[in-house]
Design an enzyme around this catalytic site. Structure first.
Site, short mmCIF file in Angstrom:
data_model
loop_
_atom_site.label_atom_id
_atom_site.label_comp_id
_atom_site.label_asym_id
_atom_site.label_seq_id
_atom_site.Cartn_x
_atom_site.Cartn_y
_atom_site.Cartn_z
N ASP A 111 -44.16 -80.56 15.44
CA ASP A 111 -45.21 -79.55 15.33
C ASP A 111 -45.43 -79.27 13.84
O ASP A 111 -44.60 -79.65 13.00
CB ASP A 111 -44.75 -78.28 16.07
CG ASP A 111 -45.77 -77.17 15.98
OD1 ASP A 111 -46.98 -77.46 16.06
OD2 ASP A 111 -45.37 -76.01 15.82
N GLU A 117 -52.30 -62.85 13.12
CA GLU A 117 -52.88 -61.53 13.40
C GLU A 117 -52.31 -60.48 12.46
O GLU A 117 -53.04 -59.65 11.91
CB GLU A 117 -52.61 -61.13 14.85
CG GLU A 117 -53.50 -61.82 15.86
CD GLU A 117 -53.44 -61.13 17.22
OE1 GLU A 117 -52.43 -60.48 17.50
OE2 GLU A 117 -54.42 -61.24 17.98
N LYS A 125 -62.78 -63.36 18.02
CA LYS A 125 -62.03 -64.07 16.98
C LYS A 125 -61.49 -65.36 17.57
O LYS A 125 -60.95 -65.36 18.68
CB LYS A 125 -60.87 -63.19 16.50
CG LYS A 125 -59.90 -63.87 15.54
CD LYS A 125 -58.82 -62.90 15.11
CE LYS A 125 -57.88 -62.58 16.25
NZ LYS A 125 -56.80 -61.65 15.85
N LYS A 153 -49.39 -82.87 24.12
CA LYS A 153 -48.25 -83.27 23.29
C LYS A 153 -47.22 -84.01 24.14
O LYS A 153 -46.70 -85.06 23.75
CB LYS A 153 -47.60 -82.04 22.64
CG LYS A 153 -48.47 -81.32 21.63
CD LYS A 153 -47.71 -80.14 21.02
CE LYS A 153 -48.53 -79.41 19.98
NZ LYS A 153 -47.79 -78.30 19.35
N ASN A 200 -45.32 -73.18 22.84
CA ASN A 200 -46.25 -74.28 23.12
C ASN A 200 -45.62 -75.65 22.85
O ASN A 200 -46.20 -76.68 23.19
CB ASN A 200 -47.52 -74.13 22.30
CG ASN A 200 -47.25 -74.13 20.81
OD1 ASN A 200 -46.20 -73.68 20.36
ND2 ASN A 200 -48.17 -74.64 20.03
#
Length: 1177
Positions: free
Chosen positions: A407, A531, A595, A800, A824
């Site tokens: 990643d 964020e 967003k 992935k 993830n």
């Protein structure tokens, strides 16, 4: 009882429907015939066994192993027929292996029972009969109202009814479930939120309908029907209403909730499921070798049986005068006799299959895994994290990796986001020293000229002209410019899920738009670092988010407090790649703030500076910055009513809720006005470039799989060394159809063939990847395999995992490693042969689901090049040595049959048969497999190319395996025929003229064998510690001492003692001593000659490194301690042996490091954990 039995057998599943109906406080309807649903109790059971099923269940699991089952069959055969060896010879080793494993598993399960009892017996408070009752956690029933206080853990999955806050909200942390430490807000429905006392809750009449239990932590669908004044009110329930077992209540005095899932049906328990079993390449090779040896065993048994009947074809050998057959033997079936003889030979030779191999391998893996956690070079001081081993079964696989899939965010980068730049209505700004500065001349060059707009703080003089109720996007003057920036940062401050742990706002938000606004007294918590960085940036520029109270979000704009009513949150999901909030401004306007990724925002925009923003986003991405676009939409009253109705219908649906919500979200998030874009920086971790370069030198291909846009990912790939500037970058992007994708892949394949001299890098996005994997897998994999580096961007988590699976099942079947830090990444970590989790800032879910967990990407190099290399060499030698020593052990038994008319006479005493693998030869190889370092760890890490020498399971190739097997057979022939000729039939070896007997001959063979196989292990050992010396020479000494005691005393509990005085008599013969020494030297001499020849004429890279190391300042393969200078009188001979054998002894050699040593300034011991300063060496 019968229903329970049927449920356990699967004939009568407890859940007959897709939903469950729960009557709060178990107030079932009084009218009509109602049969309540059956739910399980709240006991958590993590243990595998009970007192009643431990023995049968454990035995069943252990005998599923081929070797254990095989030895059980052999043991039963020995019990049933007349065999040459005692059943004890097979039964005792089997009993030892089974007992040791059962004790280990039983102890582990006992600890789980203790943990379960502690959890199930914890006191909880439940509302029953109008009062608060204390009970135990295991007694909670579905429908009970449970009270949980601050900092307590939820004992079951609860739907929130009320809290001590008027709005019915509470904060929880789910760190123990998914590793996320941020505070999450959960809310109760308005009708129950006001019921804050036990008395008021006792009056509640409500029904919860929800889905049956499932493992997904973030998915929950249901609805609550509340009966008030004979009227039914229906409210939707989602994940925000569900408090999960294992989560902890924070910043809230107390809550009341109704239990909807209990015990093993809670989401936490459903996530207990074990990961798919991963098997290492070594284990697969071991099973192959076992099958080969099983074939050898059966062949030997068949040959012996056939030769026996061939020999006995002559009558004089079939029934000699000294061994007459009984009447029963003469009349017995020849077929049964043949089978019986075959089984007898099978029993006689069965020790060629090493039963203790499995136990030794398990011990080696279990004990060896501690060295990873003890290695201080893998300890990260800042986060106080050390390496963790979750699966010790794959230690050696770390030395076989051919592909690394990583990643990007949080793995190659720090995942510490810092706001850098933004684009507002087509104008680009960057933060410099806490001030937002536009691109253009500096303030000094054009002082006071508003047209250059060098700092937003210059606009403060115009702030009195701005009104919060006016939202426009075309800057006609300074006032409009203020409004645009005001609106942009309001979108940033309102469109998020950030929480504040402690709100203290007295001194915040009263100055200009600059760093004096920094929220020093506000501590933001966010599930995403992006964020948090954006909200903190907005606060620095004067738009300060100061918290939310129920449905009200409070924002200070230039010191003025504004309250926005939060109407709806449209949660982020990976398909939409955006999130939205619908708020009501103080002026009453209904606004949607959105967003998300530019690919999901820009196509939905109909206004704003779209093209300029797109250019700016691409420029940000080229700098390696992470980008997000901000947009908004204003609703009329009629539009909002329609949206509110559709959202309510979708959220209260029990069937296909996700699909309906996705449709409504798409309906809402359209016709947007673009406000701008943000760019935050995620810095590279330390030594990422060096680590990737080292992996490439080791022959490992590195793929980066990320969700970022391709410009950002390519920029980071270049900066971290994944892509080189000289590399030809090929792109497979934005493919719209299968045919277009196939044509592009064909072009890329041709380019690779034409430019085969230079290196290629491939960039592919998620959309194109989906097309490539759908129809053109083979072509896509051919392109990928011919590229030095591959980078996949805009990847979904399952994509992935699918890419890794494609590589795994390719014809070469390479060993893959996946490394990531977020939830993830779990799918790819579990899919790869070896999964490594980074203990980062995205929680601990990746680390929990991984096989190994480390704190930084740079630690991967030592984990593979040092630990992986050592583990592989150790276990490869262990496996082959076990087969070698068992061939040495049983081949003389086979040869002996030619001299005893295949009468199944055993060569060794049954006690020797039993203890050979358990006591006499087990410890040296175990200690070798734990401590061996055939080359210095620093050399391995500094020369990644040495990793290539052990790749593709080379040490366990068929060629190496055959060498060890042939070596075993040759040594066995020397043992047997050497003993036979040296104490031949006409030789008198005792002073009184007495000849050696059968047991003396067998004991001589056994003695030579024990010494030779132990000395062979010593010859393989490069790294000597006092432990190696103790177990190596101690094993030989133990054999002699044991044999003297065993044969020197008449033991009353033995029915027959064939070995009485045999060993003492053997050692009293000088000829026997001469024979022992001569045969041991002969066996080892051949091996030494081969080693010298190979090292001299065909040295491997590792052997060259050993010679270089021996001649350099690094004189020892220790990593344990520094040793003082000192040479013995035989130093020159010792150095010569070091060159030949490639080893050194830490007891008499020196080790020195220069100040310019490129490896480490401090040498950290793998074994002793001691720190050594280079000056002391």
């Amino acid at each position: 009882m019968w229903r329970w039995v049927r449920q356990q057998l699967g004939f009568d599943p407890p859940h007959q429907s897709d939903t469950r109906t729960i009557y709060i406080a178990n107030r079932f309807p009084q009218y009509g015939h109602y049969t309540p649903q059956k739910f399980i109790d709240n006991r958590i059971i993590s243990s595998k066994y009970t007192v009643w099923n431990f023995v049968p269940k454990n035995l069943f699991e252990q005998f599923r192993r081929v070797a254990n089952f095989y030895f059980l069959i052999i043991f039963l055969v020995q019990l049933m027929i007349d065999t040459p060896t005692s059943p004890v010879t097979s039964g005792l080793p089997l009993f030892f292996v089974i007992t040791v494993t059962a004790i280990k598993q039983g102890y582990e399960d006992w600890l789980r029972h203790i943990s379960d009892n502690e959890v199930n017996g914890a006191p909880v408070y439940v509302v029953r009969s109008g009062g608060l009752v204390t009970t135990r956690s295991k007694n909670i029933r579905v429908g009970d109202i449970v009270r949980v206080a601050k900092n307590e853990i939820f004992p079951a999955d609860l739907v929130l009814l009320s809290s001590d806050r008027l709005d019915g909200s509470c904060h929880v942390t789910t760190a123990s479930l998914d590793g996320e430490t941020n505070l999450k807000t959960h809310v109760a429905v308005p009708e129950t939120a006001v019921l804050q006392t036990v008395a008021s809750l006792d009056t509640l009449i409500a029904v919860v309908e929800c889905q049956q239990p499932e493992a997904d932590l973030y998915r929950f669908m249901g609805r609550m029907t509340i009966t008030q004044q004979m009227e039914e009110i229906v409210r939707p329930l989602g994940p925000e209403s569900l408090l999960l077992r294992g989560a902890r209540l924070k910043n809230t005095k107390e809550i009341f909730g109704v239990a909807v899932y209990t015990g093993m049906e809670t989401k936490m328990a459903l996530n207990y499921k074990s990961k798919s079993q991963k098997r290492s390449a070594v284990e697969k090779s071991m099973n192959t070798f076992l099958i080969i040896y099983l074939i050898i065993l059966i062949s030997e048994a068949i040959i012996s049986t056939i030769l026996k009947y061939t020999w006995q074809a002559e009558e004089k050998w079939d029934e000699p005068w000294y061994n007459q057959k009984t009447e029963h033997q003469r009349n017995s079936s020849k077929i049964l006799k043949f089978i019986s003889d075959f089984l007898a030979f099978l029993v006689l030779y069965n020790f060629i299959i090493p039963i203790s191999l499995y136990v030794t391998v398990e011990l080696q893996k279990f004990l060896g895994s501690f060295f990873i956690g003890w290695d201080l070079d893998l300890y990260h001081e800042e986060s106080d994290e050390k390496a963790q081993v979750n699966t010790s079964d794959l230690n050696e696989e770390l030395g076989q990796v051919e592909y690394v899939f990583t990643d990007k965010t949080g793995t190659l980068t720090e995942n510490e986001m810092q706001f850098r730049e933004c684009s507002i209505n087509g104008t680009k700004y960057q933060e410099i020293n806490g001030r937002l500065v536009s691109e253009g001349p500096t303030p000094d060059s054009s002082e006071g000229n508003l047209s250059y707009l060098t700092s937003l703080s210059h606009l403060n003089n115009l702030s009195h002209l701005a009104t919060s109720s006016s939202f426009r996007t075309s800057p006609e003057n300074g006032t409009e410019l203020i409004k645009e920036h005001d609106l942009f940062f309001k979108a940033v401050s309102l469109c998020h899920t950030v929480q504040i742990s402690s709100v203290q706002t007295d001194s915040i938000g009263d100055g200009p738009w600059q760093s004096s606004f920094a929220p020093a007294q506000l501590e933001y918590y966010a599930s995403s670092p992006d964020e948090k960085a954006l909200v903190e940036a907005a606060a620095r520029f004067g738009i300060v988010f100061v918290g939310n109270s129920g449905e009200i979000m409070e924002v200070k704009t230039l010191g003025k407090l504004e309250r926005y009513k939060l109407l709806h949150i449209l949660e982020f999901d990976p398909d939409r790649r955006r999130m939205s909030v619908i708020v009501q401004a103080p002026s009453g306007e209904k606004l949607l703030f959105v967003k998300g990724a530019e690919s999901s925002i820009l196509p939905e925009c109909i206004g704003g500076e779209i093209e300029k923003t797109r250019i700016h986003v691409d420029e940000f991405a080229l700098k390696g910055l992470r980008t997000l676009c901000m947009a908004y939409r204003q609703f009329t009253s009629k539009e909002y009513e329609e949206i509110n109705r559709r959202l309510f219908e979708a959220r209260t649906a029990l069937q296909q809720r996700e699909e309906k919500l996705a449709g409504v979200f798409q309906f809402i998030e359209k016709d947007l006005i673009l406000l701008g874009a943000t760019a935050v920086e995620d810095k590279l971790q330390d030594k990422v470039r060096e680590t990737i370069e080292a992996l490439r030198m080791a022959g490992i291909k590195v793929w980066v799989l990320t969700g970022d846009k391709h410009e950002t990912a390519v920029s980071v790939s270049l900066s971290c060394g994944h892509f080189h500037r000289t590399m030809n970058i090929l792109e497979l992007l934005n493919q719209k159809s299968d045919s277009e994708c196939a044509e592009k892949l064909g072009q890329l394949a041709r380019r690779i063939r034409e430019d085969h001299v230079i290196q290629h890098g491939l960039v592919v996005d998620g959309t194109s990847l989906s097309l490539a994997l759908r129809e053109h897998e083979k072509l896509f994999m051919d392109v990928c395999r011919n590229c030095s580096a591959v980078m996949c961007c805009r990847m979904a988590p399952l994509q992935k995992a699918k890419v890794i699976r494609l590589i795994k099942i390719s014809p070469e079947k390479p060993i893959t490693l996946a490394i990531g830090d977020g939830a993830n990444d779990v799918s790819m970590i579990q899919e790869a042969h070896v999964g490594i989790g980074i203990m980062g800032k995205e929680g601990r879910q990746a680390a929990r689901n991984s096989d190994y967990a480390i704190a930084r990407f740079k630690f991967l190099s030592k984990l593979l090049f040092v630990h992986g290399h050592f583990y592989y060499i150790r276990i490869a030698t262990l496996v082959q040595y076990f087969f070698y020593k068992n061939v040495c052990f049983i081949t003389p038994q086979f040869l002996y049959q030619f001299y005893c008319l295949f009468s199944q006479q055993t060569l060794y005493d049954s006690v020797y048969l039993t203890l050979y693998n358990i006591c006499f030869t087990s410890l040296p190889i175990l200690i070798y497999s734990l401590l061996e370092q055939h080359i210095d760890p620093h050399v391995l890490q500094n020369k990644p190319t040495l990793y290539r020498d052990i790749s593709k399971n080379r040490q366990l190739s068929m060629k190496t395996f055959l060498y060890w097997t042939i070596l075993g057979f040759s040594h066995a022939f020397i043992f047997f025929f050497g003993s036979y000729f040296l104490i031949g039939k006409d030789t008198s070896l005792l002073g009184n003229g007495q000849m050696f007997g059968n047991w003396t001959f067998g004991t001589l063979v056994f003695t030579v064998m024990v010494i030779t196989v132990t000395a062979k292990m010593a010859l393989e050992t490069h790294f000597w510690t006092w432990i190696n010396h103790l177990v190596t020479w101690g094993s030989i000494l133990f054999y002699f001492v044991f044999s003297l005691f065993y044969g020197g005393i008449l033991w009353p509990f033995l029915s027959s003692q064939n070995m009485y005085f045999v060993f003492i008599q053997l050692l009293s013969s000088g000829s026997a001593w001469f024979a022992i020494i001569l045969m041991v030297v002969t066996c080892l001499f051949l091996d030494i000659v081969k080693k010298v020849f190979d090292r001299q004429f065909h040295p491997t890279n590792i052997e060259k490194a050993q010679l270089t190391e021996t001649n350099s300042s690094i004189k020892c393969l220790d990593s344990m301690c520094c040793f003082s200078e000192g040479e013995t009188a035989c130093a020159s001979v010792g150095r010569m042996l070091e060159r030949v054998i490639g080893r050194c002894s830490p007891s008499h050699v020196s080790r020195s490091w220069s100040a310019s040593d490129p490896f480490y300034t401090n040498d950290r011991s793998i074994l002793t954990l001691s720190t050594m300063d280079s000056s002391t060496c």
